[in-house]
Design a protein around this motif. Structure first.
Motif, PDB file in Angstrom:
ATOM      1  N   GLY A  33      39.906  37.984  32.901  1.00 48.10           N
ATOM      2  CA  GLY A  33      38.699  38.582  32.353  1.00 48.10           C
ATOM      3  C   GLY A  33      37.418  38.219  33.070  1.00 48.10           C
ATOM      4  N   LEU A  34      37.524  37.805  34.353  1.00 47.75           N
ATOM      5  CA  LEU A  34      36.320  37.519  35.140  1.00 47.75           C
ATOM      6  C   LEU A  34      35.763  38.818  35.704  1.00 47.75           C
ATOM      7  N   GLN A  35      34.447  38.973  35.634  1.00 44.59           N
ATOM      8  CA  GLN A  35      33.786  40.213  36.044  1.00 44.59           C
ATOM      9  C   GLN A  35      33.261  40.107  37.470  1.00 44.59           C
ATOM     10  N   PRO A  36      33.628  41.039  38.380  1.00 45.99           N
ATOM     11  CA  PRO A  36      33.015  41.038  39.718  1.00 45.99           C
ATOM     12  C   PRO A  36      31.515  41.266  39.623  1.00 45.99           C
ATOM     13  N   VAL A  37      30.740  40.360  40.274  1.00 46.55           N
ATOM     14  CA  VAL A  37      29.286  40.471  40.204  1.00 46.55           C
ATOM     15  C   VAL A  37      28.643  40.618  41.577  1.00 46.55           C
ATOM     16  N   ALA A  38      29.337  40.267  42.660  1.00 42.13           N
ATOM     17  CA  ALA A  38      28.729  40.357  43.989  1.00 42.13           C
ATOM     18  C   ALA A  38      29.824  40.440  45.046  1.00 42.13           C
ATOM     19  N   TRP A  52      34.485  38.201  47.396  1.00 37.23           N
ATOM     20  CA  TRP A  52      34.149  38.714  46.072  1.00 37.23           C
ATOM     21  C   TRP A  52      33.744  37.540  45.185  1.00 37.23           C
ATOM     22  N   VAL A  53      32.697  37.723  44.400  1.00 37.91           N
ATOM     23  CA  VAL A  53      32.264  36.729  43.425  1.00 37.91           C
ATOM     24  C   VAL A  53      32.557  37.275  42.037  1.00 37.91           C
ATOM     25  N   LEU A  54      33.305  36.510  41.248  1.00 35.76           N
ATOM     26  CA  LEU A  54      33.636  36.894  39.880  1.00 35.76           C
ATOM     27  C   LEU A  54      33.109  35.837  38.928  1.00 35.76           C
ATOM     28  N   GLN A  55      32.667  36.289  37.766  1.00 33.88           N
ATOM     29  CA  GLN A  55      31.987  35.371  36.858  1.00 33.88           C
ATOM     30  C   GLN A  55      32.294  35.731  35.415  1.00 33.88           C
ATOM     31  N   ARG A  56      32.346  34.724  34.579  1.00 37.26           N
ATOM     32  CA  ARG A  56      32.399  34.905  33.128  1.00 37.26           C
ATOM     33  C   ARG A  56      31.757  33.685  32.487  1.00 37.26           C
ATOM     34  N   ARG A  57      30.682  33.884  31.767  1.00 40.41           N
ATOM     35  CA  ARG A  57      29.943  32.791  31.145  1.00 40.41           C
ATOM     36  C   ARG A  57      29.637  31.720  32.189  1.00 40.41           C
ATOM     37  N   ASN A  58      30.181  30.518  32.048  1.00 43.61           N
ATOM     38  CA  ASN A  58      29.863  29.440  32.992  1.00 43.61           C
ATOM     39  C   ASN A  58      30.928  29.260  34.077  1.00 43.61           C
ATOM     40  N   ILE A  59      31.790  30.249  34.251  1.00 41.62           N
ATOM     41  CA  ILE A  59      32.839  30.199  35.278  1.00 41.62           C
ATOM     42  C   ILE A  59      32.443  31.113  36.422  1.00 41.62           C
ATOM     43  N   PRO A 155      24.927  42.762  45.008  1.00 40.98           N
ATOM     44  CA  PRO A 155      25.437  42.851  43.633  1.00 40.98           C
ATOM     45  C   PRO A 155      26.234  44.125  43.407  1.00 40.98           C
ATOM     46  N   PHE A 156      27.189  44.080  42.488  1.00 41.06           N
ATOM     47  CA  PHE A 156      27.886  45.279  42.048  1.00 41.06           C
ATOM     48  C   PHE A 156      26.977  46.059  41.109  1.00 41.06           C
ATOM     49  N   ASP A 157      26.954  47.371  41.290  1.00 41.27           N
ATOM     50  CA  ASP A 157      26.085  48.214  40.463  1.00 41.27           C
ATOM     51  C   ASP A 157      26.738  48.612  39.152  1.00 41.27           C
ATOM     52  N   THR A 158      28.065  48.545  39.074  1.00 38.26           N
ATOM     53  CA  THR A 158      28.769  48.992  37.876  1.00 38.26           C
ATOM     54  C   THR A 158      29.590  47.849  37.289  1.00 38.26           C
ATOM     55  N   GLN A 159      29.770  47.891  35.992  1.00 39.72           N
ATOM     56  CA  GLN A 159      30.604  46.930  35.282  1.00 39.72           C
ATOM     57  C   GLN A 159      32.031  47.469  35.212  1.00 39.72           C
ATOM     58  N   LEU A 160      32.977  46.731  35.762  1.00 38.47           N
ATOM     59  CA  LEU A 160      34.378  47.132  35.686  1.00 38.47           C
ATOM     60  C   LEU A 160      34.970  46.651  34.364  1.00 38.47           C
ATOM     61  N   PRO A 161      35.921  47.385  33.789  1.00 42.87           N
ATOM     62  CA  PRO A 161      36.508  46.956  32.514  1.00 42.87           C
ATOM     63  C   PRO A 161      37.263  45.642  32.664  1.00 42.87           C
ATOM     64  N   THR A 162      36.981  44.706  31.773  1.00 40.35           N
ATOM     65  CA  THR A 162      37.646  43.395  31.793  1.00 40.35           C
ATOM     66  C   THR A 162      38.047  43.019  30.376  1.00 40.35           C
ATOM     67  N   PRO A 163      39.198  42.373  30.210  1.00 40.56           N
ATOM     68  CA  PRO A 163      39.587  41.942  28.871  1.00 40.56           C
ATOM     69  C   PRO A 163      38.756  40.750  28.410  1.00 40.56           C
ATOM     70  N   ALA A 169      34.165  28.165  30.303  1.00 42.06           N
ATOM     71  CA  ALA A 169      33.715  27.183  31.286  1.00 42.06           C
ATOM     72  C   ALA A 169      34.930  26.573  31.974  1.00 42.06           C
ATOM     73  N   ILE A 170      34.666  25.842  33.054  1.00 42.36           N
ATOM     74  CA  ILE A 170      35.712  25.100  33.755  1.00 42.36           C
ATOM     75  C   ILE A 170      35.781  23.711  33.135  1.00 42.36           C
ATOM     76  N   ASP A 171      36.912  23.372  32.544  1.00 42.27           N
ATOM     77  CA  ASP A 171      37.040  22.095  31.855  1.00 42.27           C
ATOM     78  C   ASP A 171      37.227  20.948  32.841  1.00 42.27           C
ATOM     79  N   HIS A 172      38.156  21.092  33.797  1.00 40.29           N
ATOM     80  CA  HIS A 172      38.405  20.052  34.793  1.00 40.29           C
ATOM     81  C   HIS A 172      39.108  20.671  35.991  1.00 40.29           C
TER      82      HIS A 172
END
Length: 238
Positions: A33-38, A52-59, A155-163, A169-172
């Protein structure tokens, strides 16, 4: 709370060297469920890689693949040696040059001196030191950078569908090191990055009928960054 000599603020990103960045991005988007952002590549003026840069919250993951059919290309060499795997565990800092200089003073090996990159959105400063195996740590100073990731990325101009996977966040991040070298790398994180030991597991704590390992968990002064260091222990099978 303890002092943090390098003033580490958290994990900025994890960079994977992969054979196919688009394919890897598809997996991390649809499975985690990480979203491509750049994106960076030939279209953005970067000529040695597609990233490719993918992000979700603090990940935040960066997936970099080589563009050149050259066995001496550093990304291609890493993939040939390890398969798809982590190259850079990047740490966010307020002052990349200060963190880098302090790490070198404490005995770190330099990979990249502080290097600023600037575009119309601001400046990002990056410096890197060696860690275990072919893994490195970069110190990332963003200085209020307002772009999608850093200069060279679009940056990506469109939001791709993600679950919605619930990841936040990254725990460890675990470092698996050679037999007999766990204490050496525990010393690296203690003496160079100023971490302290949080907990110790021996082969009685982590084992199956056939295999076992020993682990020491290191964390930085704020407790936001946790790195367990593992080494194998004797089992019924090698």
């Amino acid at each position: 709370m303890t002092s943090d000599p390098l003033d580490l603020q958290g994990i900025d990103y994890i960079e994977f060297y992969v054979s196919n960045a688009r394919q890897a991005a598809h997996f991390y988007r649809t499975a985690l469920g990480l979203q491509p952002v750049a994106y960076a590549g030939l279209e953005t003026g970067v000529r040695d890689r597609a990233a490719w840069v993918l992000q979700r919250r603090n990940i935040r993951f960066v997936l970099s693949a080589p563009l050149r059919p050259d066995p001496s290309d550093p990304i291609a060499m890493h993939v040939a040696r390890h398969g798809d795997g982590v190259r850079d565990i990047a740490l966010r800092v307020a002052d990349a040059e200060a963190a880098y200089n302090e790490a070198l003073r404490r005995g770190a090996q330099s990979v990249q001196p502080p290097t600023p990159a600037t575009d119309e959105h601001g400046t990002v400063v990056k410096a890197s030191i060696a860690a275990y195996g072919d893994t490195i740590h970069s110190f990332i100073q963003r200085d209020g950078y307002e772009g999608a990731f850093m200069p060279g990325f679009r940056p990506f101009d469109t939001q791709l569908p993600t679950p919605d996977t619930g990841l936040a966040a990254i725990d460890h991040i675990v470092g698996n090191v050679e037999l007999g070298r766990m204490d050496e790398w525990v010393g690296y994180y203690r003496d160079i990055l100023g971490f302290r030991q949080m907990i110790h597991f021996d082969d009685q704590d982590i084992s199956t009928e056939y295999s076992a390992l020993m682990s020491k968990v290191m964390q930085n002064g704020s407790g936001r960054i946790k790195f367990p260091i593992n080494e194998p222990a004797d089992g019924r099978r090698k």
